[in-house]
Structure formats: structure tokens, C-alpha cells
Write a protein that holds these residues in place. Structure first.
Motif: not given
Length: 206
Positions: A29-36, A110-118, A186-195
Motif C-alpha cells: 500500500x505504499x503511495x509511490x508504488x500505488x502511483x507508479x 514511473x518515469x515522471x516520478x523519477x524525474x521529479x526527485x532526480x 517534490x510533488x510527483x506530477x499529475x496528482x502523484x505522491x509527495x516525496x
């Protein structure tokens, strides 16, 4: 305090099935995994991803520690997977075709999430905590801290910083207790989780 009869050791390839099962349960149930990761067959997809990164990256290019517990399936209740400054992970391992299949229809997310924290990842060589997880039924018994400490000790011995990312605010407090500080958010784009991106400076040794 670590639960009775538990022991932490370096993982071997024979541990891979149990490691994958443990991390799949921990990240269900981890937010990052649920999003990606796609919703269909989600748990199995997460298991495949954790197996891939542990087998292809963690074991050959880093360190993997497991916490054993007699009450856990296959004996393993917690896992920490690191990459280290001593080795360079081939870039193609992060873009292998099977990864898109595991992420499914969330691959672009998943790509967008990686780019958000990179942008917050350290430019200097560091120990990178790629993943850490404890089976849900074993949480709250000190196993997360126990399996984390060996990597921190090795980073300290090398005089190296340690780095991680988390998408669960509860984890921020846990990591802060072990010396990590938030160095970026970082906020993952398009409503993704906060990191939260966190760095730990090496502690003095000797």
C-alpha cells in the motif's frame, strides 16, 4: 528493541525469493508504488520489480541485508537494499524493457516520478538506500532499524553520506531518528505522491 531470536546478515542469491516476497508485502500500500505500478496484478508486479532491483542491482553493485525471524515466511522479515559509491551501476539496467512490463500502464508515471526527485539526488558519491521494508506483521519490533544500521555503519566507516527518498511522511520521522535530514521535497506530477529526499552526513568514527 529488535525482536527476540532475530539476526541481521548479508543476503545471498538463495534469499532472493524470500526478499521479493518480503518487499512485496511491505510495499503493498505504499503511495509511490500505488502511483507508479499498474493496479492489475499489483502485488505481483511489485514483487517482480523488487526482485529485479535486488538481483540485478543490489546484490552485484551494492549491499543487501536481511533480518531473519523464525516467525516470518522463509525466515526473512526485513530487507535493506543499498547501492554504494564503490561501484557504478550500468545505466541500461534502469531502462531494461522488462521494467515497462512490470510497471504496466503506469510506466510513464514511473518515469515522471523519477524525474521529479532526480534534481535532489546527491552529485557526490553516496550510499543510496534503494529500498527497505519490513513484513507488516513484523513491524514495530525494531527490525527496520536493525536492518538499516549496517549500511549506515559502512557509510560512516568510509566517510560517505547516505541518501534516500520516501513517499510516506511517517518514514521521515523514522529516518530523522537515524541522522537523516530532509534536503529536498517534490510533488510527483499529475496528482502523484509527495516525496521527501533525505541525506545523512557521515558520523565520526573511532
Amino acid at each position: 528493541m529488535i525482536e527476540n531470536d532475530s539476526a541481521v546478515r548479508l543476503a545471498t542469491p538463495d534469499d532472493l525469493p524470500a526478499i521479493a516476497d518480503t518487499l512485496a508485502a511491505a510495499f503493498h500500500d505504499y503511495p509511490w508504488m500505488r502511483w507508479t505500478v499498474a493496479a492489475d496484478g499489483h502485488t505481483n508486479r511489485v514483487r517482480c520489480l523488487q526482485l529485479y532491483f535486488t538481483e540485478r542491482i543490489g546484490l552485484p553493485y551494492g549491499r543487501v541485508w536481511v533480518a531473519e525471524s523464525p516467525g516470518a515466511p522463509d525466515g526473512i522479515a526485513a530487507v535493506a537494499v543499498w547501492t554504494t559509491p564503490a561501484t557504478r551501476v550500468p545505466a541500461e539496467l534502469f531502462t531494461a524493457p522488462e521494467l515497462d512490463a512490470y510497471y504496466g500502464d503506469r510506466a510513464a508515471h514511473a518515469v515522471a516520478a523519477e524525474q521529479a526527485v532526480a534534481p535532489y539526488r546527491p552529485s557526490a558519491p553516496s550510499w543510496f538506500l534503494a529500498t527497505i521494508g519490513v513484513r507488516p506483521e513484523h513491524q514495530g519490533r525494531g527490525l527496520g532499524a536493525a536492518v538499516l544500521r549496517p549500511g549506515l555503519a559502512e557509510a560512516d566507516a568510509e566517510g560517505s553520506a547516505a541518501y534516500l527518498e520516501t513517499a510516506d511522511e511517517r518514514n521521515v520521522r523514522f529516518y530523522a531518528h537515524h541522522g537523516f535530514e530532509v534536503t529536498g521535497e517534490a510533488d510527483v506530477p499529475d496528482g502523484g505522491p509527495h516525496a521527501w529526499c533525505m541525506t545523512r552526513r557521515p558520523a565520526p568514527t573511532g
